[in-house]
Design an enzyme around this catalytic site. Structure first.
Site, short mmCIF file in Angstrom:
data_model
loop_
_atom_site.label_atom_id
_atom_site.label_comp_id
_atom_site.label_asym_id
_atom_site.label_seq_id
_atom_site.Cartn_x
_atom_site.Cartn_y
_atom_site.Cartn_z
CG ASP A 39 -1.92 1.12 1.21
OD1 ASP A 39 -2.02 1.80 0.18
OD2 ASP A 39 -2.62 1.31 2.24
CB CYS A 45 -10.59 10.09 -7.18
SG CYS A 45 -12.11 10.71 -6.46
CD GLU A 70 -27.41 -24.38 9.66
OE1 GLU A 70 -26.45 -23.86 9.05
OE2 GLU A 70 -27.71 -24.10 10.84
CG HIS A 78 -30.44 -21.60 8.29
ND1 HIS A 78 -31.58 -22.21 8.77
CD2 HIS A 78 -30.73 -21.24 7.01
CE1 HIS A 78 -32.50 -22.23 7.83
NE2 HIS A 78 -32.01 -21.66 6.74
#
Length: 691
Positions: free
Chosen positions: A316, A348, A554, A622
């Site tokens: 990073d 961006c 489940e 579940h």
């Protein structure tokens, strides 16, 4: 008249009739073919394979022997001197006796007039030469619980399959959402049971430049409720490793481990000011430090992949120039040429989004306790310093055949090039699901069922009256919370027009809210009756979109369906013990039997859909499903997934944010027919064994 045929270089003494010579050539060719087959059979023994010249020479000898008058039996059985000769003799004898050739069937004591039936046995051939060839990089599927092999019984990427491992190098200017992307990506890969880790160059840079404290990653296998990476700090002096120490000496001319003979003390006054001027490309001293820090961080990442069993390492950092990216690429290939490398760039273009991102950066360690106005101005200058030398991913990487993904406006648009392997294509698919729309995700189990009351596993029983009551209260509570959320978001959108101060929890993207009144609310159930029946009140309200999903069923208990845990412990004690020892990797025996890894695999697309949609979602599932989904959103470790405490009547609320999630827990109150919030609730392991 015979024609002279040269049998060798300069040899014209042998006179053979031309027609007979052609026939002999044909017979010799057949003998050579048979001899080759015999040589293949003999290759599995200790005898070395004969040279082709020996095969041809022996074949010629056999043919010349056939041209002679038939010899006596004793002469025919006289063993030739070479192993190949003995093999060819066996071929010849098999041909004359009409019996099997080149096998271990003994010859009959007396000649037989009936043709024999050859017994053929498959013989294992070597895959290559005696010296093992260099294995190409393995980049095929590795899915724990769904694939397995001799070198990887659990389906994880094997240590020898270095080519299937991946180095992710982030690219992009500050405030473009790189850290947001890396955290989500690492969480997703770890949830899929791939060993992954983030290596943040900025953290190491702050240490090397003389900061007294900085963020530190906690152990990857921390229990539920343990401090997360973002809120853990420590003293740096005692933790500084050799590469960072060297960078510190380079920058300040002082060895922090020697100053005043105390490991925990760092020079406080000599630390370099890390304002915008620190990131100016013309600042050679700072540039030298950043280069050193980037390389040492990359080496730490490579150690994780090559020596510590890691599968994916994420670097990073900004890596905003072609030169820096090429240096990183070369460094990886120097250490291990087969390692996969992919660049992921966050771009961006939305100016409102960029402004919001910049304001979020004011919460970071570089601007802690500083005036917001001056901090924002300084940060914008830092971005301008990076922009002066910034080159986005594109033509250069394509000319060098480098893999890359370019992500624009956090998922609005995705561009990728030369993707290879299962991990990279899966990452691209996952990144395409990102969105920043505010929404809530609710997770709960169904209401009590008949089998719940009896303590039985699996099945498809109806819910009890208590279960029906739970469904009605759940509908009332969710409807109230839905209205409260919409009112709250509208007020926050108005308040967000003002300047955001450090620590302000206001959602940073009010422009993405849109028309809150029209936001849909999905209710997802499994295809089992106890889940469907719990959602009946939602089904009757057109303001909710109810769907049944088979992937939410489940976990299937195989041949133990319909049993209690007591039954299993009594009748199948070995299976009960195996499951108790390792619930995550355990698979129920019998037709349809599953384990938690299988549940994770079938919920992979469900998680991508939860990341993609902008609607609210309530999942009525579940226990195993709730555990697996909670593990994803809460970033739990593999040791916590199968033991997470999720009793009936517990309701979780998860609200995705750019900085993580906002989490709340509620408990069903069957006396008041409502839900009580569990303030400060931390997910924990269950105390009842066997569940």
């Amino acid at each position: 008249m015979p024609t002279a045929i040269a049998t060798g270089e300069g040899d014209t003494t042998s006179l053979i009739p031309k027609k007979r010579r052609q026939s002999q050539h044909s017979d010799i060719a057949k003998a050579v073919l048979v001899a080759r087959q015999g040589a293949k059979l003999m290759s599995t023994s200790a005898l070395p394979p004969p040279a082709i010249e020996d095969v041809a020479e022996n074949a010629k000898q056999v043919q010349l022997e056939k041209d002679k008058p038939v010899a006596s039996k004793d002469t025919l059985l006289a063993p030739p001197k070479s192993s190949l000769g003995r093999a060819l003799q066996a071929v010849a004898m098999g041909s004359q006796n009409h019996g099997p050739a080149m096998n271990d069937t003994p010859l009959p004591s007396a000649p037989s007039t009936a043709p024999g039936s050859p017994r053929l046995f498959p013989v294992r051939q070597n895959s290559g030469t005696v010296t093992p060839r260099v294995r190409p990089p393995a980049t095929t599927l590795n899915i724990p619980g769904m694939t397995r092999s001799r070198v990887s019984p659990n389906g994880k990427i094997a240590s020898r399959d270095v080519g299937a491992k991946l180095v992710i190098i982030m690219v992009g200017l500050p405030a473009r959402g790189k850290s947001y992307i890396t955290k989500k990506l690492q969480r997703y890969l770890s949830w899929q049971q791939h060993e992954s880790k983030i290596f943040n160059v900025g953290n190491r840079r702050r240490v090397a430049a003389g900061s007294t404290q900085g963020p530190v990653s906690p152990p990857q296998n921390s229990p539920p409720g343990s401090p997360k990476r973002s809120d853990t700090t420590r003293s740096i002096g005692a933790a500084m490793d050799a590469p960072t120490q060297a960078a510190h000496i380079l920058l300040n001319g002082v060895d922090p481990t020697q100053e005043q003979n105390e490991l925990t003390k760092l020079p406080s006054a000599e630390g370099m000011d890390q304002s915008a001027s620190f990131f100016d490309p013309k600042n050679s001293k700072a540039a030298q430090l950043r280069e050193q820090v980037a390389m040492s961080t990359l080496d730490e990442l490579l150690d994780f992949l090559l020596n510590q069993g890691g599968s994916v390492g994420i670097l990073d950092a900004t890596n905003s120039t072609v030169e820096r990216r090429q240096v990183l690429f070369n460094r990886v290939k120097e250490r291990e040429p087969k390692l996969g490398i992919i660049f992921i760039e966050s771009v961006c273009q939305d100016q409102k989004l960029l402004e919001a991102n910049m304001r979020l950066k004011l919460r970071g360690p570089d601007y802690k306790d500083k005036d917001p106005e001056s901090a924002l101005a300084d940060f914008k200058k830092r971005v301008e310093a990076y922009e002066s030398a910034y080159v986005p991913l594109g033509q250069y990487e394509e000319d060098q055949n480098m893999q890359y993904i370019q992500m624009i406006d956090v998922g609005r648009k995705l561009v990728h090039h030369q993707l290879q392997g299962f991990l990279t294509s899966g990452i691209a698919s996952y990144l395409s699901t990102f969105n920043l729309s505010p929404r809530q995700i609710w997770i709960t189990r169904h209401g009590q069922s008949v089998d719940n009351h009896l303590g039985k596993l699996g099945g498809d029983s109806d819910i009890t009256q208590a279960g029906r009551n739970y469904g009605t209260v759940l509908y009332n509570f969710i409807s109230k919370k839905r209205t409260e959320w919409e009112v709250d978001q509208k007020s926050r959108a108005l308040a967000a027009q003002e300047f955001l101060g450090p620590g302000d929890r206001t959602p940073p993207y009010p422009e993405l809210l849109g028309d809150l009144d029209s936001k849909n609310f999905c209710v997802w159930t499994s295809m089992l009756q106890r889940s469907i029946q719990t959602a009946q009140d939602f089904e009757d309200d057109e303001n909710y979109d109810v769907k049944n999903w088979e992937m939410l069923n489940e976990i299937h208990a195989g041949k133990f369906e319909g049993m209690t845990y007591g039954d299993i412990q009594q009748n199948f004690p070995e299976e009960f013990a195996k499951r108790a020892e390792d619930k995550l990797n355990y698979v129920y025996p019998g037709v349809g039997g599953e384990g938690y890894l299988q549940v994770i695999s079938r919920l992979r697309d469900m998680v991508r859909e939860l990341e993609r949609i902008k609607d609210h979602v309530l999942i009525i599932g579940h226990r195993s499903v709730a555990r697996v989904l909670m593990a994803y959103f809460m970033d739990f470790t593999r040791d916590d997934i199968a033991d997470l405490d999720v009793p009936l009547g517990l309701l979780f609320s998860i609200e995705p944010k750019p900085y993580g999630i906002e989490f709340h827990a509620y408990k069903y109150n069957d006396e008041e027919f409502w839900f009580d919030e569990l303030v400060g609730y931390k997910p924990q392991k269950e105390t009842v064994k066997g569940n």
